[in-house]
Design a protein around this motif. Structure first.
Motif, PDB file in Angstrom:
ATOM      1  N   SER A   1      39.369  33.485  26.696  1.00  0.00           N
ATOM      2  CA  SER A   1      39.275  32.052  27.000  1.00  0.00           C
ATOM      3  C   SER A   1      38.978  31.823  28.476  1.00  0.00           C
ATOM      4  O   SER A   1      38.455  30.775  28.850  1.00  0.00           O
ATOM      5  CB  SER A   1      40.588  31.345  26.626  1.00  0.00           C
ATOM      6  N   VAL A   2      39.305  32.800  29.307  1.00  0.00           N
ATOM      7  CA  VAL A   2      39.071  32.698  30.743  1.00  0.00           C
ATOM      8  C   VAL A   2      37.782  33.439  31.133  1.00  0.00           C
ATOM      9  O   VAL A   2      36.930  32.910  31.830  1.00  0.00           O
ATOM     10  CB  VAL A   2      40.261  33.301  31.529  1.00  0.00           C
ATOM     11  N   LEU A   3      37.675  34.674  30.663  1.00  0.00           N
ATOM     12  CA  LEU A   3      36.590  35.553  31.128  1.00  0.00           C
ATOM     13  C   LEU A   3      35.279  35.334  30.387  1.00  0.00           C
ATOM     14  O   LEU A   3      34.199  35.632  30.920  1.00  0.00           O
ATOM     15  CB  LEU A   3      37.025  37.017  30.989  1.00  0.00           C
ATOM     16  N   GLN A   4      35.368  34.847  29.146  1.00  0.00           N
ATOM     17  CA  GLN A   4      34.161  34.590  28.351  1.00  0.00           C
ATOM     18  C   GLN A   4      33.214  35.796  28.378  1.00  0.00           C
ATOM     19  O   GLN A   4      33.637  36.888  28.093  1.00  0.00           O
ATOM     20  CB  GLN A   4      33.463  33.304  28.848  1.00  0.00           C
ATOM     21  N   GLU A   5      31.958  35.568  28.766  1.00  0.00           N
ATOM     22  CA  GLU A   5      30.958  36.645  28.717  1.00  0.00           C
ATOM     23  C   GLU A   5      31.265  37.781  29.690  1.00  0.00           C
ATOM     24  O   GLU A   5      30.673  38.857  29.596  1.00  0.00           O
ATOM     25  CB  GLU A   5      29.558  36.106  28.976  1.00  0.00           C
ATOM     26  N   ALA A   6      32.155  37.555  30.651  1.00  0.00           N
ATOM     27  CA  ALA A   6      32.513  38.619  31.611  1.00  0.00           C
ATOM     28  C   ALA A   6      33.585  39.542  31.042  1.00  0.00           C
ATOM     29  O   ALA A   6      33.983  40.510  31.693  1.00  0.00           O
ATOM     30  CB  ALA A   6      32.990  38.004  32.928  1.00  0.00           C
ATOM     31  N   THR A   7      34.054  39.270  29.821  1.00  0.00           N
ATOM     32  CA  THR A   7      35.154  40.061  29.249  1.00  0.00           C
ATOM     33  C   THR A   7      34.810  41.551  29.195  1.00  0.00           C
ATOM     34  O   THR A   7      35.630  42.400  29.564  1.00  0.00           O
ATOM     35  CB  THR A   7      35.509  39.556  27.841  1.00  0.00           C
ATOM     36  N   GLY A   8      33.607  41.863  28.751  1.00  0.00           N
ATOM     37  CA  GLY A   8      33.219  43.266  28.614  1.00  0.00           C
ATOM     38  C   GLY A   8      33.207  44.002  29.949  1.00  0.00           C
ATOM     39  O   GLY A   8      33.598  45.166  30.039  1.00  0.00           O
ATOM     40  N   GLU A   9      32.774  43.297  30.972  1.00  0.00           N
ATOM     41  CA  GLU A   9      32.723  43.864  32.314  1.00  0.00           C
ATOM     42  C   GLU A   9      34.148  44.165  32.821  1.00  0.00           C
ATOM     43  O   GLU A   9      34.406  45.212  33.413  1.00  0.00           O
ATOM     44  CB  GLU A   9      32.058  42.817  33.213  1.00  0.00           C
ATOM     45  N   PHE A  10      35.070  43.238  32.575  1.00  0.00           N
ATOM     46  CA  PHE A  10      36.461  43.462  32.987  1.00  0.00           C
ATOM     47  C   PHE A  10      37.112  44.558  32.143  1.00  0.00           C
ATOM     48  O   PHE A  10      37.939  45.320  32.639  1.00  0.00           O
ATOM     49  CB  PHE A  10      37.259  42.146  32.929  1.00  0.00           C
ATOM     50  N   LEU A  11      36.715  44.645  30.886  1.00  0.00           N
ATOM     51  CA  LEU A  11      37.228  45.726  30.032  1.00  0.00           C
ATOM     52  C   LEU A  11      36.796  47.080  30.598  1.00  0.00           C
ATOM     53  O   LEU A  11      37.594  48.016  30.698  1.00  0.00           O
ATOM     54  CB  LEU A  11      36.693  45.550  28.604  1.00  0.00           C
ATOM     55  N   ALA A  12      35.536  47.164  31.010  1.00  0.00           N
ATOM     56  CA  ALA A  12      35.034  48.419  31.599  1.00  0.00           C
ATOM     57  C   ALA A  12      35.780  48.743  32.890  1.00  0.00           C
ATOM     58  O   ALA A  12      36.085  49.909  33.169  1.00  0.00           O
ATOM     59  CB  ALA A  12      33.532  48.301  31.861  1.00  0.00           C
ATOM     60  N   MET A  13      36.096  47.715  33.666  1.00  0.00           N
ATOM     61  CA  MET A  13      36.840  47.945  34.914  1.00  0.00           C
ATOM     62  C   MET A  13      38.258  48.444  34.623  1.00  0.00           C
ATOM     63  O   MET A  13      38.759  49.353  35.296  1.00  0.00           O
ATOM     64  CB  MET A  13      36.887  46.660  35.743  1.00  0.00           C
ATOM     65  N   ALA A  14      38.887  47.842  33.624  1.00  0.00           N
ATOM     66  CA  ALA A  14      40.238  48.297  33.244  1.00  0.00           C
ATOM     67  C   ALA A  14      40.193  49.765  32.830  1.00  0.00           C
ATOM     68  O   ALA A  14      41.009  50.576  33.273  1.00  0.00           O
ATOM     69  CB  ALA A  14      40.797  47.422  32.119  1.00  0.00           C
ATOM     70  N   HIS A  15      39.211  50.102  32.008  1.00  0.00           N
ATOM     71  CA  HIS A  15      39.094  51.489  31.536  1.00  0.00           C
ATOM     72  C   HIS A  15      38.782  52.444  32.689  1.00  0.00           C
ATOM     73  O   HIS A  15      39.279  53.559  32.719  1.00  0.00           O
ATOM     74  CB  HIS A  15      38.040  51.584  30.431  1.00  0.00           C
ATOM     75  N   HIS A  16      37.970  51.995  33.644  1.00  0.00           N
ATOM     76  CA  HIS A  16      37.673  52.796  34.842  1.00  0.00           C
ATOM     77  C   HIS A  16      38.977  53.186  35.562  1.00  0.00           C
ATOM     78  O   HIS A  16      39.116  54.279  36.104  1.00  0.00           O
ATOM     79  CB  HIS A  16      36.773  51.981  35.780  1.00  0.00           C
ATOM     80  N   LEU A  17      39.921  52.257  35.536  1.00  0.00           N
ATOM     81  CA  LEU A  17      41.201  52.474  36.229  1.00  0.00           C
ATOM     82  C   LEU A  17      42.221  53.206  35.364  1.00  0.00           C
ATOM     83  O   LEU A  17      43.371  53.383  35.762  1.00  0.00           O
ATOM     84  CB  LEU A  17      41.766  51.119  36.674  1.00  0.00           C
ATOM     85  N   GLY A  18      41.815  53.596  34.143  1.00  0.00           N
ATOM     86  CA  GLY A  18      42.730  54.302  33.250  1.00  0.00           C
ATOM     87  C   GLY A  18      43.683  53.378  32.524  1.00  0.00           C
ATOM     88  O   GLY A  18      44.640  53.838  31.891  1.00  0.00           O
ATOM     89  N   LEU A  19      43.430  52.058  32.620  1.00  0.00           N
ATOM     90  CA  LEU A  19      44.303  51.081  31.956  1.00  0.00           C
ATOM     91  C   LEU A  19      43.825  50.793  30.540  1.00  0.00           C
ATOM     92  O   LEU A  19      42.619  50.747  30.287  1.00  0.00           O
ATOM     93  CB  LEU A  19      44.291  49.753  32.720  1.00  0.00           C
ATOM     94  N   ASP A  20      44.763  50.567  29.637  1.00  0.00           N
ATOM     95  CA  ASP A  20      44.428  49.936  28.369  1.00  0.00           C
ATOM     96  C   ASP A  20      44.273  48.445  28.628  1.00  0.00           C
ATOM     97  O   ASP A  20      44.821  47.918  29.596  1.00  0.00           O
ATOM     98  CB  ASP A  20      45.560  50.134  27.345  1.00  0.00           C
ATOM     99  N   ALA A  21      43.552  47.744  27.769  1.00  0.00           N
ATOM    100  CA  ALA A  21      43.414  46.293  27.923  1.00  0.00           C
ATOM    101  C   ALA A  21      43.777  45.603  26.624  1.00  0.00           C
ATOM    102  O   ALA A  21      43.321  46.006  25.548  1.00  0.00           O
ATOM    103  CB  ALA A  21      41.988  45.939  28.313  1.00  0.00           C
ATOM    104  N   LEU A  22      44.624  44.591  26.732  1.00  0.00           N
ATOM    105  CA  LEU A  22      44.912  43.718  25.593  1.00  0.00           C
ATOM    106  C   LEU A  22      43.958  42.540  25.724  1.00  0.00           C
ATOM    107  O   LEU A  22      44.102  41.707  26.626  1.00  0.00           O
ATOM    108  CB  LEU A  22      46.375  43.256  25.637  1.00  0.00           C
ATOM    109  N   VAL A  23      42.954  42.514  24.877  1.00  0.00           N
ATOM    110  CA  VAL A  23      41.921  41.475  24.948  1.00  0.00           C
ATOM    111  C   VAL A  23      42.345  40.325  24.034  1.00  0.00           C
ATOM    112  O   VAL A  23      42.405  40.477  22.817  1.00  0.00           O
ATOM    113  CB  VAL A  23      40.543  42.031  24.546  1.00  0.00           C
ATOM    114  N   GLU A  24      42.647  39.184  24.656  1.00  0.00           N
ATOM    115  CA  GLU A  24      43.273  38.075  23.929  1.00  0.00           C
ATOM    116  C   GLU A  24      42.275  37.010  23.477  1.00  0.00           C
ATOM    117  O   GLU A  24      41.432  36.577  24.254  1.00  0.00           O
ATOM    118  CB  GLU A  24      44.327  37.425  24.826  1.00  0.00           C
ATOM    119  N   VAL A  25      42.435  36.611  22.210  1.00  0.00           N
ATOM    120  CA  VAL A  25      41.562  35.589  21.624  1.00  0.00           C
ATOM    121  C   VAL A  25      42.400  34.519  20.930  1.00  0.00           C
ATOM    122  O   VAL A  25      43.565  34.734  20.619  1.00  0.00           O
ATOM    123  CB  VAL A  25      40.583  36.219  20.606  1.00  0.00           C
TER     124      VAL A  25
END
Ligand SMILES: O=P(O)(O)OC[C@@H](O)[C@@H](O)c1c[nH]c2ccccc12
Length: 266
Positions: free
Chosen positions: A147-171
């Protein structure tokens, strides 16, 4: 992905309602922050693993206040997390948003120091620095809100994974779910609360979780918000992998017992 300004300078000014106000504050908070992520870290996937069956896993939330409730309880985050762990929680969610949810960095650090369970940084992530912080503070995962990141969600997901983090992607609705599925998210959370109006509908999670499974999603599905009694969980048992619960546990006075009682089969 290399360090750089990927994801910085995005426009989140069109998010409406209560959510929009909080997002605008977080954008301002991080306006001058360094967007560099630093070196890649190996994926640990401990948060994800903790939520995978058998049965319904509990993500118990350290939540001292909220826009809908005001003050909930003056929790000591480390102590609260230990109580949740003793009560059978599989993971701990910690609010780090300071103005509306009574959170801060120390709360997350205290949880990480206090329990062996993986911790989720719960915040309104709008800047890469917030993910870098999450990793530095010891979180296993971070919340990413479609709801916040919209089309940038995938980019932030990749950044989280780069840092070794799991991501809870909320809808919260079909459109957001389809966007989350398209990003390749491994963990999707369905929020029963509409963050623009704060209205809760426990029918939202079962509906969207079914849709995700029908679309062939084989990752982890989390039902979020508004759960107070074991009967409330009937609609997501056998459907969701995990449930995320804050207010009813945090405000209970006995967090260990509240966690246990909530997850007992009715
Ligand atoms: O306190 P509740 O109704 O049990 O809800 C917990 C959690 O789902 C909620 O805190 C939450 C879900 N998504 C969020 C995004 C931002 C802030 C908070 C949230």
């Amino acid at each position: 992905m290399t360090a750089g300004n990927v994801g910085a300078g995005r426009d989140f000014s069109r998010v409406p309602g209560v959510l929009g106000r909080i997002v605008a504050e977080r954008v301002a908070d991080y306006r001058a922050a360094d967007p560099a992520l630093g070196a890649a870290r190996p994926a640990v996937r401990r948060f994800e693993a903790a939520l995978r069956g058998p049965g319904l896993a509990l993500i118990a939330e350290v939540k001292r206040a909220s826009p809908s409730q005001g003050a909930i309880a003056p929790l000591d985050p480390g102590q609260a997390a230990r109580a949740y762990q003793a009560g059978g929680a599989a993971a701990i969610s910690v609010l780090t948003e300071p103005r509306h949810f009574g959170g801060d960095a120390q709360a997350l650090r205290d949880v990480v120091a206090g329990v062996t369970l993986p911790a989720l940084r719960k915040d309104f992530v709008v800047h890469p620095a917030m993910l870098r912080e999450a990793a530095e503070w010891g979180a296993g995962a971070a919340l990413l809100m479609v709801s916040v990141l919209q089309e940038a969600t995938g980019e932030f997901l990749a950044m989280a994974h780069h840092l070794g983090l799991d991501a809870l992607v909320e809808v919260h609705d079909e459109r957001e779910l389809d966007l989350a599925l398209a990003t390749g998210a491994r963990i999707i959370g369905v929020n029963n609360r509409d963050l623009k109006t704060l209205h809760i509908d426990l029918g939202v999670s079962p509906r969207l979780i079914r849709r995700a499974r029908e679309a062939g999603f084989d990752g982890v599905l989390v039902a979020e918000s508004g759960y107070r009694t074991p009967a409330d969980l009937a609609g997501v048992r056998g459907l969701a992998d995990a449930v995320l619960v804050g207010t009813s546990l945090a405000g209970s006075g006995d967090l260990q017992r509240a966690a246990r009682d909530l997850m007992a089969q009715p």
